[in-house]
Design a protein around this motif. Sequence first.
Motif, PDB file in Angstrom:
ATOM      1  N   LYS A  30       0.833  -1.199   0.000  1.00 34.21           N
ATOM      2  CA  LYS A  30       0.000   0.000   0.000  1.00 34.21           C
ATOM      3  C   LYS A  30       0.868   1.249   0.000  1.00 34.21           C
ATOM      4  CE  LYS A  30      -0.507   0.619   4.988  1.00 34.21           C
ATOM      5  NZ  LYS A  30      -1.447   0.934   6.093  1.00 34.21           N
ATOM      6  N   ASN A  32       1.234   4.920   1.661  1.00 30.60           N
ATOM      7  CA  ASN A  32       0.809   5.665   2.847  1.00 30.60           C
ATOM      8  C   ASN A  32       0.696   7.167   2.592  1.00 30.60           C
ATOM      9  OD1 ASN A  32       0.890   3.332   4.596  1.00 30.60           O
ATOM     10  ND2 ASN A  32       3.124   3.522   4.563  1.00 30.60           N
ATOM     11  N   THR A  52      -1.953  12.523   2.992  1.00 26.35           N
ATOM     12  CA  THR A  52      -1.733  11.500   3.999  1.00 26.35           C
ATOM     13  C   THR A  52      -3.091  10.938   4.405  1.00 26.35           C
ATOM     14  OG1 THR A  52      -1.931  12.917   5.948  1.00 26.35           O
ATOM     15  CG2 THR A  52       0.207  12.855   4.851  1.00 26.35           C
ATOM     16  N   ILE A  53      -3.056   9.983   5.300  1.00 25.18           N
ATOM     17  CA  ILE A  53      -4.317   9.411   5.788  1.00 25.18           C
ATOM     18  C   ILE A  53      -5.164  10.483   6.460  1.00 25.18           C
ATOM     19  CG2 ILE A  53      -5.313   7.791   7.429  1.00 25.18           C
ATOM     20  CD1 ILE A  53      -2.946   5.958   6.913  1.00 25.18           C
ATOM     21  N   TYR A  99       4.518   0.999   1.578  1.00 29.96           N
ATOM     22  CA  TYR A  99       4.733  -0.144   2.466  1.00 29.96           C
ATOM     23  C   TYR A  99       4.788  -1.440   1.669  1.00 29.96           C
ATOM     24  CZ  TYR A  99       4.015  -3.607   6.082  1.00 29.96           C
ATOM     25  OH  TYR A  99       4.163  -4.695   6.898  1.00 29.96           O
ATOM     26  N   SER A 105       7.791   0.425   5.602  1.00 32.36           N
ATOM     27  CA  SER A 105       7.471   1.705   4.966  1.00 32.36           C
ATOM     28  C   SER A 105       8.751   2.418   4.541  1.00 32.36           C
ATOM     29  CB  SER A 105       6.676   2.587   5.927  1.00 32.36           C
ATOM     30  OG  SER A 105       5.395   2.034   6.173  1.00 32.36           O
TER      31      SER A 105
END
Length: 119
Positions: A30, A32, A52-53, A99, A105
């Motif tokens: 994934k 990030n 970002t998240i 990641y 990561s």
Amino acid sequence: QVHLVESGGGLVQPGGSLRLSCAASGDFFKINIWGWYRQAPGKQRELVARITILSTNYTDSVKDRFTISRDNAKNEWYLQMNSLKPEDTAVYYCYGNIYSFRHGSVDYWGSGTQVTVSS
């Protein structure tokens, strides 16, 4: 290994638009953080925009002119640049914090694409 490849740079007149694309490929699980940085001659590399998240951020000088977006299905992200100014001239680098199960990561960079804003 993960590779990032940018496309879409070029020469544009002041007030014009360009769209940069970044494609991530390789063995990973994934992404990030999706981002764009730039480096002008004689200056340090600076953050332009990132997702970002938790949030989407822009450097002040590009707010309301640039838009970062992503396509999760394609592992691609983009930088739409409008109302370009000569001071936006720089090499633009895509950046990803990605990641994988093997490496965890890791920060990855593209090789850069030149954007020149000039009449």
